[in-house]
Design a protein around this motif. Structure first.
Motif, PDB file in Angstrom:
ATOM      1  N   ALA A 230       0.829  -1.209   0.000  1.00  0.00           N
ATOM      2  CA  ALA A 230       0.000   0.000   0.000  1.00  0.00           C
ATOM      3  C   ALA A 230       0.861   1.255   0.000  1.00  0.00           C
ATOM      4  O   ALA A 230       0.602   2.214  -0.738  1.00  0.00           O
ATOM      5  N   ALA A 231       1.909   1.268   0.836  1.00  0.00           N
ATOM      6  CA  ALA A 231       2.775   2.443   0.914  1.00  0.00           C
ATOM      7  C   ALA A 231       3.642   2.580  -0.332  1.00  0.00           C
ATOM      8  O   ALA A 231       3.896   3.697  -0.806  1.00  0.00           O
ATOM      9  N   GLY A 232       4.093   1.446  -0.865  1.00  0.00           N
ATOM     10  CA  GLY A 232       4.970   1.476  -2.029  1.00  0.00           C
ATOM     11  C   GLY A 232       4.275   1.959  -3.293  1.00  0.00           C
ATOM     12  O   GLY A 232       4.901   2.544  -4.179  1.00  0.00           O
ATOM     13  N   SER A 233       2.962   1.704  -3.394  1.00  0.00           N
ATOM     14  CA  SER A 233       2.236   2.116  -4.590  1.00  0.00           C
ATOM     15  C   SER A 233       1.966   3.609  -4.608  1.00  0.00           C
ATOM     16  O   SER A 233       1.616   4.180  -5.637  1.00  0.00           O
ATOM     17  N   GLY A 234       2.154   4.271  -3.441  1.00  0.00           N
ATOM     18  CA  GLY A 234       1.950   5.707  -3.368  1.00  0.00           C
ATOM     19  C   GLY A 234       0.481   6.081  -3.262  1.00  0.00           C
ATOM     20  O   GLY A 234      -0.401   5.310  -3.652  1.00  0.00           O
ATOM     21  N   ASN A 235       0.233   7.245  -2.726  1.00  0.00           N
ATOM     22  CA  ASN A 235      -1.130   7.737  -2.587  1.00  0.00           C
ATOM     23  C   ASN A 235      -1.226   9.092  -3.277  1.00  0.00           C
ATOM     24  O   ASN A 235      -0.675  10.078  -2.780  1.00  0.00           O
ATOM     25  N   PRO A 236      -1.902   9.167  -4.422  1.00  0.00           N
ATOM     26  CA  PRO A 236      -1.982  10.445  -5.146  1.00  0.00           C
ATOM     27  C   PRO A 236      -2.541  11.583  -4.306  1.00  0.00           C
ATOM     28  O   PRO A 236      -2.213  12.748  -4.533  1.00  0.00           O
ATOM     29  N   ALA A 237      -3.379  11.262  -3.292  1.00  0.00           N
ATOM     30  CA  ALA A 237      -3.959  12.308  -2.447  1.00  0.00           C
ATOM     31  C   ALA A 237      -2.888  13.038  -1.641  1.00  0.00           C
ATOM     32  O   ALA A 237      -3.124  14.152  -1.161  1.00  0.00           O
ATOM     33  N   ASP A 238      -1.706  12.436  -1.468  1.00  0.00           N
ATOM     34  CA  ASP A 238      -0.614  13.115  -0.772  1.00  0.00           C
ATOM     35  C   ASP A 238      -0.124  14.331  -1.546  1.00  0.00           C
ATOM     36  O   ASP A 238       0.401  15.276  -0.958  1.00  0.00           O
ATOM     37  N   PHE A 239      -0.279  14.283  -2.874  1.00  0.00           N
ATOM     38  CA  PHE A 239       0.290  15.329  -3.719  1.00  0.00           C
ATOM     39  C   PHE A 239      -0.760  16.101  -4.519  1.00  0.00           C
ATOM     40  O   PHE A 239      -0.450  17.132  -5.105  1.00  0.00           O
ATOM     41  N   ILE A 240      -1.993  15.587  -4.557  1.00  0.00           N
ATOM     42  CA  ILE A 240      -3.103  16.304  -5.177  1.00  0.00           C
ATOM     43  C   ILE A 240      -4.210  16.365  -4.130  1.00  0.00           C
ATOM     44  O   ILE A 240      -5.054  15.466  -4.029  1.00  0.00           O
ATOM     45  N   PRO A 241      -4.209  17.390  -3.274  1.00  0.00           N
ATOM     46  CA  PRO A 241      -5.078  17.419  -2.094  1.00  0.00           C
ATOM     47  C   PRO A 241      -6.556  17.214  -2.367  1.00  0.00           C
ATOM     48  O   PRO A 241      -7.267  16.645  -1.533  1.00  0.00           O
ATOM     49  N   ILE A 242      -7.053  17.634  -3.520  1.00  0.00           N
ATOM     50  CA  ILE A 242      -8.479  17.504  -3.799  1.00  0.00           C
ATOM     51  C   ILE A 242      -8.924  16.044  -3.813  1.00  0.00           C
ATOM     52  O   ILE A 242     -10.088  15.728  -3.565  1.00  0.00           O
ATOM     53  N   LEU A 243      -7.985  15.124  -4.066  1.00  0.00           N
ATOM     54  CA  LEU A 243      -8.320  13.700  -4.110  1.00  0.00           C
ATOM     55  C   LEU A 243      -8.627  13.135  -2.730  1.00  0.00           C
ATOM     56  O   LEU A 243      -9.171  12.038  -2.621  1.00  0.00           O
ATOM     57  N   GLN A 244      -8.282  13.866  -1.672  1.00  0.00           N
ATOM     58  CA  GLN A 244      -8.579  13.407  -0.320  1.00  0.00           C
ATOM     59  C   GLN A 244     -10.085  13.283  -0.086  1.00  0.00           C
ATOM     60  O   GLN A 244     -10.518  12.521   0.776  1.00  0.00           O
ATOM     61  N   TYR A 245     -10.868  14.022  -0.841  1.00  0.00           N
ATOM     62  CA  TYR A 245     -12.311  14.062  -0.615  1.00  0.00           C
ATOM     63  C   TYR A 245     -13.076  13.118  -1.538  1.00  0.00           C
ATOM     64  O   TYR A 245     -14.306  13.092  -1.517  1.00  0.00           O
ATOM     65  N   LEU A 246     -12.354  12.339  -2.329  1.00  0.00           N
ATOM     66  CA  LEU A 246     -12.988  11.376  -3.222  1.00  0.00           C
ATOM     67  C   LEU A 246     -12.853   9.974  -2.649  1.00  0.00           C
ATOM     68  O   LEU A 246     -11.910   9.674  -1.915  1.00  0.00           O
ATOM     69  N   PRO A 247     -13.812   9.080  -2.949  1.00  0.00           N
ATOM     70  CA  PRO A 247     -13.716   7.694  -2.453  1.00  0.00           C
ATOM     71  C   PRO A 247     -12.434   7.034  -2.932  1.00  0.00           C
ATOM     72  O   PRO A 247     -12.039   7.179  -4.090  1.00  0.00           O
ATOM     73  N   ASN A 248     -11.770   6.312  -2.021  1.00  0.00           N
ATOM     74  CA  ASN A 248     -10.491   5.686  -2.348  1.00  0.00           C
ATOM     75  C   ASN A 248     -10.405   4.342  -1.631  1.00  0.00           C
ATOM     76  O   ASN A 248     -10.195   4.288  -0.421  1.00  0.00           O
ATOM     77  N   ARG A 249     -10.580   3.275  -2.372  1.00  0.00           N
ATOM     78  CA  ARG A 249     -10.577   1.936  -1.786  1.00  0.00           C
ATOM     79  C   ARG A 249      -9.219   1.584  -1.195  1.00  0.00           C
ATOM     80  O   ARG A 249      -9.136   0.996  -0.116  1.00  0.00           O
ATOM     81  N   THR A 250      -8.142   1.976  -1.878  1.00  0.00           N
ATOM     82  CA  THR A 250      -6.796   1.676  -1.379  1.00  0.00           C
ATOM     83  C   THR A 250      -6.536   2.370  -0.051  1.00  0.00           C
ATOM     84  O   THR A 250      -5.957   1.790   0.873  1.00  0.00           O
ATOM     85  N   MET A 251      -6.977   3.630   0.061  1.00  0.00           N
ATOM     86  CA  MET A 251      -6.763   4.374   1.301  1.00  0.00           C
ATOM     87  C   MET A 251      -7.571   3.793   2.441  1.00  0.00           C
ATOM     88  O   MET A 251      -7.107   3.739   3.586  1.00  0.00           O
ATOM     89  N   ARG A 252      -8.791   3.329   2.164  1.00  0.00           N
ATOM     90  CA  ARG A 252      -9.601   2.686   3.212  1.00  0.00           C
ATOM     91  C   ARG A 252      -8.907   1.426   3.718  1.00  0.00           C
ATOM     92  O   ARG A 252      -8.880   1.159   4.925  1.00  0.00           O
ATOM     93  N   ALA A 253      -8.364   0.633   2.788  1.00  0.00           N
ATOM     94  CA  ALA A 253      -7.649  -0.584   3.187  1.00  0.00           C
ATOM     95  C   ALA A 253      -6.400  -0.231   3.994  1.00  0.00           C
ATOM     96  O   ALA A 253      -6.051  -0.924   4.954  1.00  0.00           O
ATOM     97  N   PHE A 254      -5.719   0.860   3.611  1.00  0.00           N
ATOM     98  CA  PHE A 254      -4.514   1.307   4.320  1.00  0.00           C
ATOM     99  C   PHE A 254      -4.854   1.706   5.752  1.00  0.00           C
ATOM    100  O   PHE A 254      -4.157   1.324   6.701  1.00  0.00           O
ATOM    101  N   LYS A 255      -5.931   2.461   5.941  1.00  0.00           N
ATOM    102  CA  LYS A 255      -6.359   2.864   7.286  1.00  0.00           C
ATOM    103  C   LYS A 255      -6.702   1.653   8.132  1.00  0.00           C
ATOM    104  O   LYS A 255      -6.318   1.551   9.304  1.00  0.00           O
ATOM    105  N   ASP A 256      -7.443   0.721   7.540  1.00  0.00           N
ATOM    106  CA  ASP A 256      -7.833  -0.486   8.278  1.00  0.00           C
ATOM    107  C   ASP A 256      -6.612  -1.293   8.683  1.00  0.00           C
ATOM    108  O   ASP A 256      -6.541  -1.824   9.795  1.00  0.00           O
TER     109      ASP A 256
END
Length: 422
Positions: A230-256
């Motif tokens: 999960a960390a190696g694939s990168g999270n685009p929301a880290d660098f494009i802040p507007i993506l933080q407010y969109l549904p993200n299955r990978t980020m949900r799995a990362f939080k869990d």
């Protein structure tokens, strides 16, 4: 649904209004990102031009450390790129990186406020946390004391330290397993290396060695593998802040994943509390609990709770897991493909130490060829091309025009060249 505009009889669907508003916001963000006034007498940091919103992400390709090294040959040892909307300063060359990370290490020890980092250990991680002040220093000191206490603890059954005993026991088990697998035509040793490294780290952190088929051990290994992916694939929301407010299955799995790992470590820490004996320190967790007995650090007035121990243990566990496993894997690959080197290493060990006992850390100065092989393996493989991004509060205060939001750097070392992105 229709909306009237400015009292006229012109009506537009609400969807078109939202689209127009979104486009305007994106255009303004792009302009703000790529146009920054430069104070008189200063120059803009050189670097490649990027695209709106995505910056230079496409330029980095599949091997970003090699792409950065190539860019640095054109733009120099200090250059700027954009990852999404976030400017990133890139430092290249050994002396430049030494200046930043060694000579001015205190200034560059901070972490950027990346979206994904906030969800690791509730934002309180030593490794990923944004804080670099007194609280961070107190926790770092606590972690160092825990490691020092454990690594210096004598083994109750051998003449070496407790750490070396754990490594030696697991090495014996790994060799037996590999000898068993060698009866087959071929096998992948990586799985067994992962489990063995996990066992050593569990012994260091939790004081017990697991069977290779133990459910709890395999759960820890799987969680670490999932975290790395999960960390190696990168999270685009880290660098494009507007993506933080969109549904993200990978980020949900990362939080869990981070929550489940913290829950597991918390369970083990509480078990340690119930059997803690100040006169018998079994592992790093015991050492941390011992240092937390007074609850408050005398220098920084920092609360040292169970959760503090959980966060530190989690950091220490993750810090050595992937790096040690990958280093062992590369070592095996080089030895298998270079049997003449393997023979020289074995001859040096046999001549210097013999086969009556195992090599120890104290034998390091007596085994120059073996150490040279290990150092060359690290240099040549470059299996850790990037460090975790850094930022600096000192430069943020004095060079706001340069560092807002320019505040991250990453280290890479493709072959002989070093590259760091800030």
């Amino acid at each position: 649904m229709k909306v009237a505009l400015m009292g006229n009889e012109v009506f537009l669907p609400i969807t078109e209004l939202l689209i127009a508003f979104t486009v305007c916001c994106l255009v303004l963000m792009a302009i703000k990102t790529f146009w920054k006034p430069i104070p008189k007498g200063l120059k803009r940091v050189p670097g490649p031009r990027g695209y709106p919103l995505i910056g230079n992400m496409l330029d980095l390709g599949k091997n970003p450390h090699q792409a950065l090294a190539k860019m640095s040959q054109k733009y120099g040892d200090v250059m700027q790129i954009h990852l999404g909307t976030r400017p990133v300063l890139v430092l290249s060359g050994l002396e430049t990186i030494r200046q930043a990370l060694v000579k001015q290490g205190e200034d560059f020890m901070g972490r950027p406020d990346l979206y994904s980092f906030r969800h690791i250990s509730d934002g309180q991680s030593l490794t990923f946390g944004r804080d670099s002040g007194e609280v961070w220093r107190a926790r770092r000191k606590l972690a160092q004391n825990g490691l020092k206490t454990f690594s210096a603890s004598p083994s109750p059954t051998a003449s070496t330290c407790l750490l070396e005993e754990h490594v030696s026991q697991e090495a014996d088990a790994l060799i037996l397993k590999l000898q068993e697998l060698m009866k087959e035509k071929s096998f992948d040793p990586y799985r067994w290396l992962v489990v063995s490294v996990a066992n050593v780290i569990c012994a260091m952190c939790f004081g017990k060695r697991y069977s290779h088929d133990d459910v709890e051990l395999l759960s820890i290994v799987n969680m670490n593998n999932d975290f790395g992916e999960a960390a190696g694939s990168g999270n685009p929301a880290d660098f494009i802040p507007i993506l933080q407010y969109l549904p993200n299955r990978t980020m949900r799995a990362f939080k869990d994943l981070t929550q489940r790992f913290s829950a597991l470590v918390l369970k083990i820490v509480r078990e340690h509390h119930s059997s803690f004996d100040k006169d018998h320190i079994r592992d790093i967790t015991d050492s941390l609990i011992d240092h937390c007995q007074d609850k408050v650090d005398e220098n920084a007035n920092v609360q040292l709770s169970d959760h503090t121990v959980v966060h530190i243990v989690g950091d220490l566990f993750g810090a050595g897991f992937d790096t040690v496993t990958t280093a062992l894997s590369w070592s095996l690959i080089y030895l298998v493909t270079n049997p003449e080197i393997q023979k020289k290493i074995q001859d040096e060990i046999d001549k210097t130490i013999g086969r009556e006992r195992k090599p120890r850390l104290s034998d390091r100065s007596k085994l120059p060829y073996t150490e040279a092989f290990l150092l060359e393996m690290f240099r040549h493989s470059s299996f850790l091309p990037f460090t975790i991004p850094h930022c600096t509060s000192l430069m943020r205060n004095h060079l706001e025009w340069l560092l807002h939001p320019l505040k991250t750097f990453v280290c890479s070392q493709p072959m002989c060249r070093s590259t760091t992105a800030i």
